[in-house]
Design a protein around this motif. Structure first.
Motif, PDB file in Angstrom:
ATOM      1  N   LYS A  50      38.065  41.914  15.703  1.00  0.00           N
ATOM      2  CA  LYS A  50      36.890  41.763  15.585  1.00  0.00           C
ATOM      3  C   LYS A  50      36.659  40.413  15.862  1.00  0.00           C
ATOM      4  O   LYS A  50      36.192  39.722  16.289  1.00  0.00           O
ATOM      5  CB  LYS A  50      36.428  42.351  13.514  1.00  0.00           C
ATOM      6  CG  LYS A  50      36.052  43.091  13.334  1.00  0.00           C
ATOM      7  CD  LYS A  50      35.382  43.763  12.366  1.00  0.00           C
ATOM      8  CE  LYS A  50      36.862  43.554  10.642  1.00  0.00           C
ATOM      9  NZ  LYS A  50      35.780  44.257   9.944  1.00  0.00           N
ATOM     10  N   ARG A  51      37.772  39.726  15.374  1.00  0.00           N
ATOM     11  CA  ARG A  51      38.011  38.084  15.481  1.00  0.00           C
ATOM     12  C   ARG A  51      38.187  38.400  17.527  1.00  0.00           C
ATOM     13  O   ARG A  51      37.109  37.348  18.347  1.00  0.00           O
ATOM     14  CB  ARG A  51      39.376  37.526  15.020  1.00  0.00           C
ATOM     15  CG  ARG A  51      39.266  37.059  13.420  1.00  0.00           C
ATOM     16  CD  ARG A  51      40.283  35.951  13.704  1.00  0.00           C
ATOM     17  NE  ARG A  51      40.316  35.842  12.194  1.00  0.00           N
ATOM     18  CZ  ARG A  51      41.025  36.537  10.861  1.00  0.00           C
ATOM     19  NH1 ARG A  51      41.625  37.722  11.069  1.00  0.00           N
ATOM     20  NH2 ARG A  51      40.541  36.293   9.850  1.00  0.00           N
ATOM     21  N   PHE A  52      38.425  39.150  17.957  1.00  0.00           N
ATOM     22  CA  PHE A  52      38.317  38.969  19.453  1.00  0.00           C
ATOM     23  C   PHE A  52      37.718  39.520  19.889  1.00  0.00           C
ATOM     24  O   PHE A  52      36.641  38.986  20.829  1.00  0.00           O
ATOM     25  CB  PHE A  52      39.688  39.669  20.371  1.00  0.00           C
ATOM     26  CG  PHE A  52      40.043  39.388  21.617  1.00  0.00           C
ATOM     27  CD1 PHE A  52      40.558  38.119  21.652  1.00  0.00           C
ATOM     28  CD2 PHE A  52      40.120  40.458  22.644  1.00  0.00           C
ATOM     29  CE1 PHE A  52      40.726  37.950  23.255  1.00  0.00           C
ATOM     30  CE2 PHE A  52      40.767  40.251  24.004  1.00  0.00           C
ATOM     31  CZ  PHE A  52      41.089  39.306  24.570  1.00  0.00           C
ATOM     32  N   ALA A  53      36.517  40.815  19.353  1.00  0.00           N
ATOM     33  CA  ALA A  53      35.268  40.506  19.879  1.00  0.00           C
ATOM     34  C   ALA A  53      34.627  39.622  20.074  1.00  0.00           C
ATOM     35  O   ALA A  53      34.066  39.506  20.946  1.00  0.00           O
ATOM     36  CB  ALA A  53      34.866  42.128  18.991  1.00  0.00           C
ATOM     37  N   ASN A  54      34.846  38.532  18.383  1.00  0.00           N
ATOM     38  CA  ASN A  54      33.662  37.671  18.809  1.00  0.00           C
ATOM     39  C   ASN A  54      33.801  36.397  19.672  1.00  0.00           C
ATOM     40  O   ASN A  54      33.029  36.328  20.722  1.00  0.00           O
ATOM     41  CB  ASN A  54      33.642  36.857  17.428  1.00  0.00           C
ATOM     42  CG  ASN A  54      33.117  37.136  16.583  1.00  0.00           C
ATOM     43  OD1 ASN A  54      31.281  37.885  16.511  1.00  0.00           O
ATOM     44  ND2 ASN A  54      33.313  37.550  14.833  1.00  0.00           N
ATOM     45  N   ALA A  55      35.418  36.538  20.109  1.00  0.00           N
ATOM     46  CA  ALA A  55      35.896  35.484  21.268  1.00  0.00           C
ATOM     47  C   ALA A  55      35.333  36.347  22.892  1.00  0.00           C
ATOM     48  O   ALA A  55      34.693  35.455  23.860  1.00  0.00           O
ATOM     49  CB  ALA A  55      37.205  35.460  21.568  1.00  0.00           C
ATOM     50  N   LEU A  56      35.115  37.655  23.569  1.00  0.00           N
ATOM     51  CA  LEU A  56      34.670  37.829  23.846  1.00  0.00           C
ATOM     52  C   LEU A  56      33.196  37.911  24.409  1.00  0.00           C
ATOM     53  O   LEU A  56      32.598  37.343  25.528  1.00  0.00           O
ATOM     54  CB  LEU A  56      35.135  39.821  24.398  1.00  0.00           C
ATOM     55  CG  LEU A  56      36.640  39.754  24.662  1.00  0.00           C
ATOM     56  CD1 LEU A  56      36.986  41.866  24.444  1.00  0.00           C
ATOM     57  CD2 LEU A  56      37.297  39.777  25.573  1.00  0.00           C
ATOM     58  N   TYR A  82      41.431  47.848  20.804  1.00  0.00           N
ATOM     59  CA  TYR A  82      39.884  48.096  19.863  1.00  0.00           C
ATOM     60  C   TYR A  82      38.386  47.171  19.954  1.00  0.00           C
ATOM     61  O   TYR A  82      37.259  47.745  20.016  1.00  0.00           O
ATOM     62  CB  TYR A  82      39.877  47.975  18.194  1.00  0.00           C
ATOM     63  CG  TYR A  82      40.804  49.549  17.871  1.00  0.00           C
ATOM     64  CD1 TYR A  82      40.215  50.720  18.413  1.00  0.00           C
ATOM     65  CD2 TYR A  82      41.887  49.476  17.892  1.00  0.00           C
ATOM     66  CE1 TYR A  82      40.359  51.913  18.247  1.00  0.00           C
ATOM     67  CE2 TYR A  82      42.854  50.630  17.637  1.00  0.00           C
ATOM     68  CZ  TYR A  82      42.037  51.694  17.929  1.00  0.00           C
ATOM     69  OH  TYR A  82      42.259  53.477  18.308  1.00  0.00           O
ATOM     70  N   ALA A  83      38.777  46.036  20.182  1.00  0.00           N
ATOM     71  CA  ALA A  83      38.420  44.647  20.421  1.00  0.00           C
ATOM     72  C   ALA A  83      37.013  45.203  21.488  1.00  0.00           C
ATOM     73  O   ALA A  83      36.007  45.080  21.993  1.00  0.00           O
ATOM     74  CB  ALA A  83      38.719  43.204  20.567  1.00  0.00           C
ATOM     75  N   ILE A  84      37.765  45.517  23.177  1.00  0.00           N
ATOM     76  CA  ILE A  84      37.051  45.338  24.367  1.00  0.00           C
ATOM     77  C   ILE A  84      36.701  47.114  24.229  1.00  0.00           C
ATOM     78  O   ILE A  84      35.041  46.305  24.697  1.00  0.00           O
ATOM     79  CB  ILE A  84      38.349  45.259  24.928  1.00  0.00           C
ATOM     80  CG1 ILE A  84      39.018  44.107  25.350  1.00  0.00           C
ATOM     81  CG2 ILE A  84      37.450  46.079  26.687  1.00  0.00           C
ATOM     82  CD1 ILE A  84      39.598  44.612  26.173  1.00  0.00           C
ATOM     83  N   SER A  85      37.042  48.057  23.622  1.00  0.00           N
ATOM     84  CA  SER A  85      35.908  49.085  23.733  1.00  0.00           C
ATOM     85  C   SER A  85      34.725  49.188  22.344  1.00  0.00           C
ATOM     86  O   SER A  85      33.943  49.575  22.870  1.00  0.00           O
ATOM     87  CB  SER A  85      36.707  50.131  24.306  1.00  0.00           C
ATOM     88  OG  SER A  85      37.635  50.394  25.139  1.00  0.00           O
TER      89      SER A  85
END
Length: 541
Positions: A50-56, A82-85
Motif C-alpha cells: 500500500k505504501r508503494f501504491a501511494n508512491a506509484l 500487489y501495489a501495481i496490479s
C-alpha cells in the motif's frame, strides 16, 4: 430472472487484503540479492504494497499504464506486484536472461512507464536506458545506493519511496476484466509476444492451482517457488500463497542446488516448484550434502517433461511425490496437473508411476483436445494412443497477443499450443514433443522427448538433448547431445547400446555428441534451436 446474490469484481487486491486479515502473521522468507535473509509476514507485505501504491500514484500513472519489473523472487518484488496490479496498473514481469535487443523490444512494445530492478541487473538497465524512450522512471528495489545513483541518473529508490508514504491506501474497484499483468513469450523464433492477463483470469487461475487435484496448496504449506516470478508469474504461486495463507520462501538469485537444499532444510519447505534443470542440481546437491529433504512432501515439475529417473529419485530416495504439470505463457500457465483418481488406488506401484509420468489432466476451467496435424480442427480420439496437435480453451487462456489485431485462436475458438500429444479417456495428457522438435525419419515420426528421457535415465548422464540432424537418406535422424556426470567414462557406443531394449531399432539415435554444457533459455529449457544450428549437419560430415 437473475440470481439475488452479491457481486464483487474478482480483483488481485482482494488476495492481499485476505492474506493480511486472516494470515497476517504467516511468515514470508526472502533471500536478498546480497545473500542476506529478510523475515517478514503477510501483514508487512500488505502494508508495504500500500505504501508503494501511494508512491506509484504520486508518479502520476494512469489506469492500465505498464510498470515493468526486472527482479528476482524476493519480498520487495512481491510487494510491488500487489501495489501495481491492485492500483489498476499492469505488472509487466521481464525475463532478464533475454538478449539486450529483446529486452529493448519488450520494454518498447509494452510502452512501460516505470521499470523496477534489482542490483544484479544494473548493467542491463545502463545498457537499455537510452533505447527506451517511453520509460519515465527507473526504480531500484533497495535502499539508497550511491553506485546505483551514479550509474542511472534520476533513479529512484524503493525503500526511500515507501518510507515517505503512508500504509493507508484504499484499493480501487474497477472492472474485473481490466488488464492486470503482462508476460512475454520466450521468443525462441522471432520477437517475443505479449500475453496480457486480466484480474478475472488471474483469480480464476489462482483458485484452480490451489485445488487438491491441481497443486493442492493450503495454509499448511511452506512454499518455495524456484520458478522465477518473471516466468509466467512464478506459475501463479505468489497469488495462490496469498489466497490460502501459505508461507512463502523466496530464493532470490541463488538457484543452485546447494542454496536450495539449505533453504528447504532451514525453513522446512513442504512444496517446491521448478523446471527439470533446477531439480537436477537439487538432487545432486542433496546427495553430496547428505540432506534427506525431510520436510519436502511434493515438488512440482513443469516447463518441460520430467525425466522418469528424476521422478523415481525423488520418490525412492526422498519420499517426495512429484506433480507433473503442463502449461505455457499463453495459458497463465496451468493447463494440466497430475493427480491420481480414486480408481487408481487399485493399480500397482509400477502402474501408478507410469501414469504419473504423464502431464496430468485439466482442472475445471480449461478443456483440452487433440486434432489432426493436417486439419487443425478435426478432433481425434481420446484413446491414449492417437497423437495430434494439442489445443486448449478456457477462462485463463489467451485469445490474442498484445498489439495484434488478429485472433490467436483456431476458426472454432481453440488455442493451438504447438505441442504434439495424446489424451486418454480420463483427460490425462502425455506430450510427445514440440511440433518443431519432432524428428521425421523416412516418413515416420520420432519423439525427441522419449529419447531424452531414456538417455537421462542412464546413471552416467547428467543432461541430454535430442535433435533432428539432416541425413542424406532418411531426411532426419536423431542425435543425442549429452553431458556426462562427474568422473563418468561412458562412451558413445555404451549410451547407444543403452537404447537397444527400450525403443524400436529404427528409433535408436545415430550419434552421441558429448559436451560440457547445453544452452538453456531464460526459463531453464534446453535451447534446441542453437543445438540444431551447431550439430544439425553432423551426420553429413
Amino acid at each position: 430472472m437473475q440470481g439475488h446474490m452479491m457481486f464483487q469484481p474478482l480483483l488481485i487486491s482482494s488476495l492481499i487484503k485476505h492474506a493480511e486479515r486472516y494470515h497476517g502473521d504467516t511468515a514470508i522468507i526472502s533471500k536478498n540479492t546480497d545473500g542476506t535473509i529478510t523475515k517478514t509476514d503477510w501483514t508487512h507485505i500488505s502494508e508495504n504494497s500500500k505504501r508503494f501504491a501511494n508512491a506509484l500514484s504520486a508518479l502520476g500513472l494512469k489506469e492500465s499504464d505498464r510498470v515493468a519489473t526486472i527482479a528476482w523472487n524476493n519480498h520487495r518484488h512481491l510487494e510491488s506486484w500487489y501495489a501495481i496490479s491492485g492500483s489498476g496498473f499492469v505488472c509487466h514481469t521481464i525475463n532478464p536472461r533475454l538478449f539486450p535487443e529483446q529486452l529493448v523490444f519488450i520494454i518498447n512494445d509494452a510502452q512501460d512507464k516505470v521499470v523496477l530492478f534489482d542490483k544484479t541487473f544494473l548493467p542491463l538497465i545502463k545498457g537499455v536506458k537510452s533505447h527506451t524512450p517511453h520509460v519515465e522512471h527507473f526504480i531500484y528495489l533497495g535502499a539508497y545506493d550511491q553506485n546505483v545513483a551514479d550509474a542511472v541518473p534520476n533513479v529512484k529508490f524503493y525503500d526511500v519511496l515507501i518510507a515517505e508514504q503512508s500504509s493507508e491506501f484504499e484499493w480501487p474497484s474497477f472492472d474485473e476484466t481490466t488488464a492486470s499483468s503482462l508476460c512475454y513469450t520466450s521468443g525462441t523464433t522471432g520477437n517475443p509476444k505479449g500475453a496480457l492477463y486480466s484480474h478475472r483470469s488471474t483469480l480464476l487461475h489462482t483458485y484452480a492451482i490451489c485445488l487438491p487435484d491441481s497443486l493442492n496448496l493450503s495454509a499448511h504449506d511452506v512454499m518455495l517457488p524456484v520458478v522465477p516470478m518473471f516466468h509466467v508469474n512464478a506459475w501463479g504461486t505468489p497469488y495462490a500463497a496469498a489466497m490460502v495463507g501459505a508461507t512463502l520462501v523466496l530464493p532470490g538469485p541463488g538457484l543452485d542446488g546447494a542454496s536450495l537444499v539449505e533453504l528447504i532444510d532451514e525453513f522446512k519447505v513442504t512444496v517446491a516448484l521448478g523446471v527439470p534443470t533446477i531439480w537436477q542440481g537439487l538432487l545432486a546437491a542433496a546427495k553430496q550434502s547428505g540432506s534427506r529433504l525431510e520436510s519436502m512432501k511434493r515438488n512440482v515439475v513443469g516447463g518441460s517433461a520430467c525425466p522418469p529417473a528424476m521422478m523415481a529419485a525423488f520418490k525412492n530416495s526422498y519420499q517426495c511425490e512429484t506433480i507433473h504439470a503442463w502449461g505455457m505463457t499463453e495459458t497463465s500457465p496451468l493447463g494440466s496437473a497430475n493427480q491420481l483418481k480414486a480408481k487408481h488406488s487399485l493399480l500397482s506401484e509400477d502402474e501408478k508411476f507410469k501414469l504419473r509420468l504423464s502431464q496430468g489432466r485439466p482442472p475445471f476451467g480449461v478443456d483440452l483436445r487433440i486434432t489432426d496435424q493436417e486439419n487443425g480442427t478435426h478432433v481425434l480420439a481420446n484413446d491414449g494412443h492417437t497423437s495430434g496437435n494439442l489445443q486448449i480453451r478456457g477462462h485463463w487462456i489467451i485469445d490474442s497477443y498484445l498489439g495484434k489485431s488478429s485472433s490467436a485462436l483456431t476458426s472454432d475458438g481453440w488455442f493451438d499450443t504447438g505441442d504434439i500429444a495424446t489424451l486418454d479417456e480420463d483427460g490425462y495428457l502425455t506430450l510427445s514433443d514440440r511440433s518443431k522438435d519432432l524428428i521425421k525419419s523416412g516418413g515416420e515420426w520420432i519423439s525427441s522427448v522419449e529419447l531424452e528421457n531414456i538417455a537421462m535415465g542412464h546413471p552416467d548422464i547428467a543432461m541430454a538433448a535430442v535433435i533432428a540432424a539432416t541425413h542424406p537418406k532418411w531426411d532426419e535422424r536423431p542425435v543425442v547431445i549429452a553431458i556426462k556426470t562427474p568422473n563418468s567414462q561412458i562412451t558413445e557406443q555404451q549410451l547407444l547400446d543403452y537404447y537397444s531394449d527400450k525403443v524400436a531399432k529404427w528409433q535408436i539415435p545415430d550419434k552421441v555428441v558429448f559436451v560440457d554444457a547445453i544452452p538453456l533459455t531464460g526459463t531453464g529449457k534446453m535451447l534446441k534451436r542453437d543445438l540444431r544450428e551447431q550439430y544439425g549437419h553432423v551426420l553429413l560430415n
